[in-house]
Design an enzyme around this catalytic site. Structure first.
Site, PDB file in Angstrom:
ATOM      1  N   ALA A  41     -55.960 -50.504 -51.054  1.00  0.00           N
ATOM      2  CA  ALA A  41     -55.765 -51.872 -50.559  1.00  0.00           C
ATOM      3  C   ALA A  41     -55.666 -52.783 -51.779  1.00  0.00           C
ATOM      4  O   ALA A  41     -55.970 -52.367 -52.896  1.00  0.00           O
ATOM      5  CB  ALA A  41     -56.941 -52.261 -49.686  1.00  0.00           C
ATOM      6  N   GLY A  49     -57.554 -47.058 -49.470  1.00  0.00           N
ATOM      7  CA  GLY A  49     -56.721 -47.270 -48.278  1.00  0.00           C
ATOM      8  C   GLY A  49     -55.597 -46.250 -48.187  1.00  0.00           C
ATOM      9  O   GLY A  49     -55.153 -45.905 -47.077  1.00  0.00           O
ATOM     10  N   GLU A  52     -57.002 -43.340 -46.607  1.00  0.00           N
ATOM     11  CA  GLU A  52     -57.227 -43.619 -45.184  1.00  0.00           C
ATOM     12  C   GLU A  52     -55.916 -43.585 -44.409  1.00  0.00           C
ATOM     13  O   GLU A  52     -55.885 -43.197 -43.241  1.00  0.00           O
ATOM     14  CB  GLU A  52     -57.942 -44.960 -45.035  1.00  0.00           C
ATOM     15  CG  GLU A  52     -59.345 -44.858 -45.626  1.00  0.00           C
ATOM     16  CD  GLU A  52     -60.101 -46.164 -45.625  1.00  0.00           C
ATOM     17  OE1 GLU A  52     -59.739 -47.041 -46.430  1.00  0.00           O
ATOM     18  OE2 GLU A  52     -61.029 -46.312 -44.811  1.00  0.00           O
ATOM     19  N   GLU A  90     -64.209 -46.634 -52.913  1.00  0.00           N
ATOM     20  CA  GLU A  90     -64.692 -47.966 -52.545  1.00  0.00           C
ATOM     21  C   GLU A  90     -66.119 -48.258 -53.003  1.00  0.00           C
ATOM     22  O   GLU A  90     -66.451 -49.396 -53.344  1.00  0.00           O
ATOM     23  CB  GLU A  90     -64.597 -48.172 -51.024  1.00  0.00           C
ATOM     24  CG  GLU A  90     -63.195 -48.388 -50.492  1.00  0.00           C
ATOM     25  CD  GLU A  90     -62.436 -47.088 -50.220  1.00  0.00           C
ATOM     26  OE1 GLU A  90     -62.893 -46.022 -50.669  1.00  0.00           O
ATOM     27  OE2 GLU A  90     -61.380 -47.166 -49.567  1.00  0.00           O
ATOM     28  N   MET A 136     -74.208 -40.029 -86.603  1.00  0.00           N
ATOM     29  CA  MET A 136     -72.991 -40.666 -86.097  1.00  0.00           C
ATOM     30  C   MET A 136     -71.747 -39.887 -86.502  1.00  0.00           C
ATOM     31  O   MET A 136     -70.814 -39.733 -85.709  1.00  0.00           O
ATOM     32  CB  MET A 136     -72.896 -42.112 -86.613  1.00  0.00           C
ATOM     33  CG  MET A 136     -73.933 -43.025 -86.025  1.00  0.00           C
ATOM     34  SD  MET A 136     -73.961 -42.999 -84.220  1.00  0.00           S
ATOM     35  CE  MET A 136     -72.481 -43.911 -83.832  1.00  0.00           C
ATOM     36  N   VAL A 152     -74.929 -43.656 -95.266  1.00  0.00           N
ATOM     37  CA  VAL A 152     -76.128 -44.500 -95.152  1.00  0.00           C
ATOM     38  C   VAL A 152     -75.798 -45.992 -95.100  1.00  0.00           C
ATOM     39  O   VAL A 152     -74.847 -46.460 -95.732  1.00  0.00           O
ATOM     40  CB  VAL A 152     -77.109 -44.256 -96.334  1.00  0.00           C
ATOM     41  CG1 VAL A 152     -77.885 -42.989 -96.104  1.00  0.00           C
ATOM     42  CG2 VAL A 152     -76.361 -44.234 -97.652  1.00  0.00           C
ATOM     43  N   GLU A 153     -76.647 -46.719 -94.382  1.00  0.00           N
ATOM     44  CA  GLU A 153     -76.417 -48.155 -94.178  1.00  0.00           C
ATOM     45  C   GLU A 153     -76.914 -48.940 -95.394  1.00  0.00           C
ATOM     46  O   GLU A 153     -77.992 -49.549 -95.370  1.00  0.00           O
ATOM     47  CB  GLU A 153     -77.151 -48.568 -92.884  1.00  0.00           C
ATOM     48  CG  GLU A 153     -76.863 -49.974 -92.402  1.00  0.00           C
ATOM     49  CD  GLU A 153     -75.512 -50.131 -91.737  1.00  0.00           C
ATOM     50  OE1 GLU A 153     -74.616 -49.299 -91.938  1.00  0.00           O
ATOM     51  OE2 GLU A 153     -75.348 -51.123 -91.021  1.00  0.00           O
ATOM     52  N   SER A 200     -73.357 -50.456 -88.659  1.00  0.00           N
ATOM     53  CA  SER A 200     -73.826 -51.140 -87.458  1.00  0.00           C
ATOM     54  C   SER A 200     -74.243 -52.571 -87.758  1.00  0.00           C
ATOM     55  O   SER A 200     -74.555 -53.313 -86.846  1.00  0.00           O
ATOM     56  CB  SER A 200     -74.984 -50.367 -86.823  1.00  0.00           C
ATOM     57  OG  SER A 200     -75.939 -50.040 -87.788  1.00  0.00           O
ATOM     58  N   ASN A 220     -74.258 -44.687 -80.230  1.00  0.00           N
ATOM     59  CA  ASN A 220     -74.949 -43.395 -80.201  1.00  0.00           C
ATOM     60  C   ASN A 220     -75.528 -43.115 -78.807  1.00  0.00           C
ATOM     61  O   ASN A 220     -76.188 -43.988 -78.266  1.00  0.00           O
ATOM     62  CB  ASN A 220     -76.086 -43.462 -81.240  1.00  0.00           C
ATOM     63  CG  ASN A 220     -76.758 -42.134 -81.454  1.00  0.00           C
ATOM     64  OD1 ASN A 220     -76.216 -41.089 -81.125  1.00  0.00           O
ATOM     65  ND2 ASN A 220     -77.958 -42.175 -81.992  1.00  0.00           N
ATOM     66  N   ASN A 264     -75.486 -55.393 -80.774  1.00  0.00           N
ATOM     67  CA  ASN A 264     -76.801 -55.348 -81.417  1.00  0.00           C
ATOM     68  C   ASN A 264     -77.373 -56.747 -81.622  1.00  0.00           C
ATOM     69  O   ASN A 264     -78.579 -56.955 -81.535  1.00  0.00           O
ATOM     70  CB  ASN A 264     -76.725 -54.619 -82.765  1.00  0.00           C
ATOM     71  CG  ASN A 264     -76.618 -53.117 -82.566  1.00  0.00           C
ATOM     72  OD1 ASN A 264     -76.956 -52.606 -81.501  1.00  0.00           O
ATOM     73  ND2 ASN A 264     -76.126 -52.419 -83.570  1.00  0.00           N
TER      74      ASN A 264
HETATM   75  P1  NAI Z   1     -77.438 -40.307 -91.037  1.00  0.00           P
HETATM   76  O1  NAI Z   1     -78.478 -40.518 -92.056  1.00  0.00           O
HETATM   77  O2  NAI Z   1     -77.728 -39.448 -89.878  1.00  0.00           O
HETATM   78  O3  NAI Z   1     -76.135 -39.718 -91.733  1.00  0.00           O
HETATM   79  C1  NAI Z   1     -75.611 -40.184 -92.923  1.00  0.00           C
HETATM   80  C2  NAI Z   1     -74.868 -39.043 -93.595  1.00  0.00           C
HETATM   81  O4  NAI Z   1     -74.139 -39.554 -94.682  1.00  0.00           O
HETATM   82  C3  NAI Z   1     -75.796 -37.950 -94.129  1.00  0.00           C
HETATM   83  O5  NAI Z   1     -75.330 -36.688 -93.738  1.00  0.00           O
HETATM   84  C4  NAI Z   1     -75.687 -38.125 -95.632  1.00  0.00           C
HETATM   85  O6  NAI Z   1     -75.861 -36.925 -96.336  1.00  0.00           O
HETATM   86  C5  NAI Z   1     -74.266 -38.634 -95.746  1.00  0.00           C
HETATM   87  N1  NAI Z   1     -73.966 -39.305 -96.998  1.00  0.00           N
HETATM   88  C6  NAI Z   1     -74.744 -40.106 -97.733  1.00  0.00           C
HETATM   89  N2  NAI Z   1     -74.072 -40.502 -98.848  1.00  0.00           N
HETATM   90  C7  NAI Z   1     -72.849 -39.950 -98.778  1.00  0.00           C
HETATM   91  C8  NAI Z   1     -71.710 -39.968 -99.605  1.00  0.00           C
HETATM   92  N3  NAI Z   1     -71.701 -40.626-100.761  1.00  0.00           N
HETATM   93  N4  NAI Z   1     -70.606 -39.275 -99.224  1.00  0.00           N
HETATM   94  C9  NAI Z   1     -70.613 -38.582 -98.072  1.00  0.00           C
HETATM   95  N5  NAI Z   1     -71.673 -38.516 -97.273  1.00  0.00           N
HETATM   96  C10 NAI Z   1     -72.767 -39.189 -97.613  1.00  0.00           C
HETATM   97  O7  NAI Z   1     -76.992 -41.770 -90.591  1.00  0.00           O
HETATM   98  P2  NAI Z   1     -76.339 -42.249 -89.214  1.00  0.00           P
HETATM   99  O8  NAI Z   1     -77.388 -42.650 -88.279  1.00  0.00           O
HETATM  100  O9  NAI Z   1     -75.309 -41.289 -88.797  1.00  0.00           O
HETATM  101  O10 NAI Z   1     -75.639 -43.592 -89.680  1.00  0.00           O
HETATM  102  C11 NAI Z   1     -74.428 -43.607 -90.392  1.00  0.00           C
HETATM  103  C12 NAI Z   1     -73.770 -44.968 -90.259  1.00  0.00           C
HETATM  104  O11 NAI Z   1     -73.549 -45.230 -88.896  1.00  0.00           O
HETATM  105  C13 NAI Z   1     -74.609 -46.129 -90.776  1.00  0.00           C
HETATM  106  O12 NAI Z   1     -73.755 -47.059 -91.338  1.00  0.00           O
HETATM  107  C14 NAI Z   1     -75.265 -46.669 -89.528  1.00  0.00           C
HETATM  108  O13 NAI Z   1     -75.595 -48.023 -89.625  1.00  0.00           O
HETATM  109  C15 NAI Z   1     -74.155 -46.474 -88.509  1.00  0.00           C
HETATM  110  N6  NAI Z   1     -74.548 -46.401 -87.119  1.00  0.00           N
HETATM  111  C16 NAI Z   1     -75.670 -45.703 -86.739  1.00  0.00           C
HETATM  112  C17 NAI Z   1     -76.018 -45.650 -85.410  1.00  0.00           C
HETATM  113  C18 NAI Z   1     -77.206 -44.862 -84.977  1.00  0.00           C
HETATM  114  O14 NAI Z   1     -77.640 -45.033 -83.809  1.00  0.00           O
HETATM  115  N7  NAI Z   1     -77.759 -44.002 -85.799  1.00  0.00           N
HETATM  116  C19 NAI Z   1     -75.222 -46.335 -84.374  1.00  0.00           C
HETATM  117  C20 NAI Z   1     -74.022 -46.944 -84.861  1.00  0.00           C
HETATM  118  C21 NAI Z   1     -73.750 -46.991 -86.199  1.00  0.00           C
END
Ligand code: NAI
Length: 699
Positions: free
Chosen positions: A66, A112, A115, A137, A320, A397-398, A425, A449, A496
């Protein structure tokens, strides 16, 4: 007046082809029903017809259902009832024709449409991937109102009918044949031979149908048992928040094998009308329209040439990275993972394999297919193969300095037109691009995630990102089966930035001796998938604290970072579920309160106070995001929160919720909280302006 149907007659066979002019899909709108009504009246009088064939001229679509636009505007029960009665009456005329009819379903057949085919004497489905039959529906807060609840149980038996109606799920041609929803499923390549044969069998009276009812449903007690079990099943899914499937069960219970068709249809339309006018149904319809609009959104206003993504590379195979790698293998795109050592690459491989194994367990994929998917994956410690990548996604890494170094180096190993995307993130995309030579090809692509389950991708252009990069990233996210939403480059981006103040507020309440379990329970009852403390444990207290800190640094006094959250993370070093200890102690699927931090819990805050503090602090942040242009419109913001956090769709989203409780009320409550708890509740300018002018988020 719609021009929707063509009618042809040949050798006593009339063929009615549905081909709605000017539209890609066939819909049973009011004008279409007028045309169909007149045609059926005329057809009923013709004595030289032996059989009526109903088919569609649209590719891949039989009938989409519908016209939802018409349901959207229904506000009065009598109007809703009249509308649905019209549909029942017109479709019912197919059933009353003095000769048999057959629907040839070649493509999607929804609502629909289903139906309508139930009113035909026979149904043939053409077996193609596009042929999917459903009564979806319930996803819109209603149930089938054109006779679906009456005719489906009679055709395929009670249990199957209840499953289809209460789940809204689709059935393909083969399954439809198996359960008796269609009389035959014809392979696409055999239409020319098998369809005429099937039609002549019907004319010759040779097509027989077996009774699909089960022994148990033939007695009242048996049916009562089936209804009870179905209700239990439904409640598991809806948690009591979505009344439509339960109402559908009520209607079927009141009518199936109990009333005449006429009375059954009356009960169906009366109950349908009550649901169709509710805010809940309007919210779900809005969510549906927004998701349709997002499917068409390209991320840019004009037309640009897209970069096709055939090969990808990934930096960082962690939590990630592993999830992102899986998403690429899922769509058969090669992805090369780079990490610091082979152990880390191994973690990435394991992650991807685990997701596939979990899908195999539920019958979604076979071993041979998994092998093919896993073959799309490769690993490296250097940049070999990166020159082949159309996109590189960074998930390391962040840390701004580390990312700067790695991104700048990566840029020297990839083609000049390759896209470089960061899954950061929280870090600013513009700032991340500072050391890059081609900032126009750099973009934020923020997955959530766990990547295999979360549908949202925030796409964040930096100051210099060009349109081709934005549109190509949008197209890629869609190809990966995700919904991209464009958001501005600010601390926390959109989801976030809005979600963390809520989790932080819950911990501030805990500081005031409120009860962890009560807060979690109240917010779960409100409709969130889990309460804020359970969520913090799931996400990781480290992640929560770091993002909250980034927001504090960016937004200053507007954010009151919970000291307790700092203590839990920095001093007590509790991480949440991944380390088995956070706000709760986790033991497999069981969890108990962690008394180390739960406090006395004696401050018995009223439920409404908890809801308002938790939700309105998010509404306020949402208003600021809109006034700053971080997101284009409230509809998109609401979808981002639904997809990124599981905000309950039945509430329509944060902005829609605020509209429903009333913007002046929201402002009054925020002002009250501001004087009680501080500046973090100061109402956003947009809210105070709307309160003054009588405005709303949704126009
Ligand atoms: P994680 O610590 O699980 O993984 C990071 C990976 O990067 C590790 O395997 C590490 O060995 C590798 N790494 C570090 N330096 C490196 C380099 N120079 N070259 C290649 N690999 C390298 O971290 P995660 O949680 O996966 O986070 C990764 C990114 O994703 C960050 O920027 C985080 O802010 C973002 N993010 C994380 C979320 C979460 O819920 N964990 C959600 C959305 C984004």
């Amino acid at each position: 007046m719609a021009s929707a149907f063509n009618l042809k007659k040949e050798n006593g066979i009339a063929t009615l082809t549905f081909d709605l002019a000017g539209e890609k899909v066939n819909k049973l709108s009011a004008p279409v029903l007028i045309e169909l009504d007149a045609l059926l009246d005329d057809l009923a009088k013709q004595t030289d017809i032996k059989l009526l064939v109903i088919q569609s001229a649209k590719k891949g679509i039989f009938i989409a259902g519908a016209d939802i636009e018409e349901i959207k505007d229904l506000r009065a029960i009598p109007d809703a009832e009249a509308k649905v009665k019209r549909g029942q009456d017109v479709l019912g005329k197919i059933e009353k024709l003095p000769y048999p009819s057959i629907a040839v379903i070649n493509g999607a057949c929804m609502g629909g449409g289903t139906e309508l085919v139930l009113c035909c004497t026979y149904r043939a489905a053409i077996d193609t991937p596009k042929t999917l039959i459903a009564l979806p529906e319930v996803n819109l807060g209603i149930f089938p109102g054109f006779g679906g609840t009456q005719r489906l149980p009679k055709l395929i038996g009670l249990v199957q009918a209840l499953t289809i109606i209460t789940s809204g799920k689709t059935v393909n041609a083969l399954k439809a044949e198996k359960i008796g929803l269609v009389d035959t499923a014809i392979p696409e390549g055999y239409i020319d031979e098998q369809l005429p044969q099937f039609i002549s069998n019907i004319v010759a009276g040779k097509v027989k149908r077996k009774d699909r009812s089960s022994t148990i449903e033939r007695v009242g007690l048996g049916r009562a048992y089936i209804y009870k079990k179905t209700r239990e099943q439904v409640l598991k899914g809806t948690k009591g928040h979505y009344p439509a499937p339960e109402k559908a069960v009520d209607v079927i219970e009141k009518t199936y094998r109990v009333t005449s068709l006429e009375t059954g249809l009356k009960i169906e339309r009366e109950e349908f009308a009550k649901l169709a006018v509710t805010d809940l149904s309007k919210n779900l319809i809005q969510v549906f329209f927004t998701s349709e609009a997002l499917k068409k959104d390209t991320g840019v206003s004009g037309k640009v040439e897209l970069k096709e993504i055939k090969n990808a590379a990934l930096l960082g195979a962690g939590v990630m990275g592993g999830g992102i790698a899986w998403a690429f293998t899922n769509k058969d795109i090669s992805i090369r993972m780079k990490d610091v050592d082979w152990d880390a690459i191994g973690v990435g491989y394991k992650h991807v394999a685990e997701v596939w194994q979990a899908l195999k367990k539920i019958g979604k994929i076979r071993d041979t297919e998994i092998d093919n998917k896993m073959n799309k994956l490769s690993g490296t410690l250097d940049f070999s193969g990166f020159d082949n990548a159309d996109i590189v996604v960074e998930a390391i890494v962040e840390n701004m300095d580390v990312k700067h170094k790695v991104l700048a180096e990566t840029e020297t190993h990839i083609e000049s037109d390759a896209i470089l995307a960061s899954n950061t993130s929280s870090l600013s995309i513009t700032k991340l691009s500072a050391p890059l030579k081609r900032p126009e090809k750099f973009i934020g692509m923020h997955f959530f995630n766990p990547v295999n389950r979360m549908p949202l991708v925030e796409v964040i252009p930096g100051e210099k990102t060009d349109d081709a990069t934005i549109a190509s990233t949008f197209a890629l996210a869609k190809k990966l089966g995700k919904t991209p939403i464009k958001v501005g480059d600010c601390a926390g981006f959109l989801v976030n930035r809005i979600l963390l103040p809520y989790m932080n507020e819950a911990v501030l309440m805990l500081e005031e001796n409120a009860s962890i379990e009560k807060i979690d329970k109240v917010m779960y009852k409100f409709g969130l998938p889990m309460g804020p403390f359970t969520l913090a444990d799931e996400v990781g207290i480290d992640v929560c604290y770091k993002v909250a800190k980034i927001l504090k640094d960016a937004y200053g006094d507007r954010v009151k970072l919970s000291e307790l959250l700092r203590v839990i993370y920095e001093d007590k070093k509790l991480l949440g579920k991944k380390a088995k200890k956070g706000f709760y102690i986790h033991n497999g699927k069981e969890k108990t309160l962690n008394t180390e931090i739960s406090g006395t819990g004696t401050n018995d805050l009223p439920d409404q106070e908890i809801i308002d503090r938790c939700i309105l602090i998010m509404v306020n942040e949402a208003a600021m995001c809109l006034q700053e242009g971080i997101i284009e419109k409230p509809e998109y913001l609401d979808m981002a929160m639904i997809m990124g956090t599981g905000f309950p769709p039945f509430r329509g989203g944060l902005c829609r919720y605020a509209d429903a409780v009333g913007i002046p009320h929201v402002v009054a409550r925020l002002t009250e909280f501001e004087s009680k708890y501080g500046v973090r509740f100061k109402p956003a300018k947009l809210l105070t302006e709307m309160a003054k002018s009588g405005g709303k988020f949704y126009k």
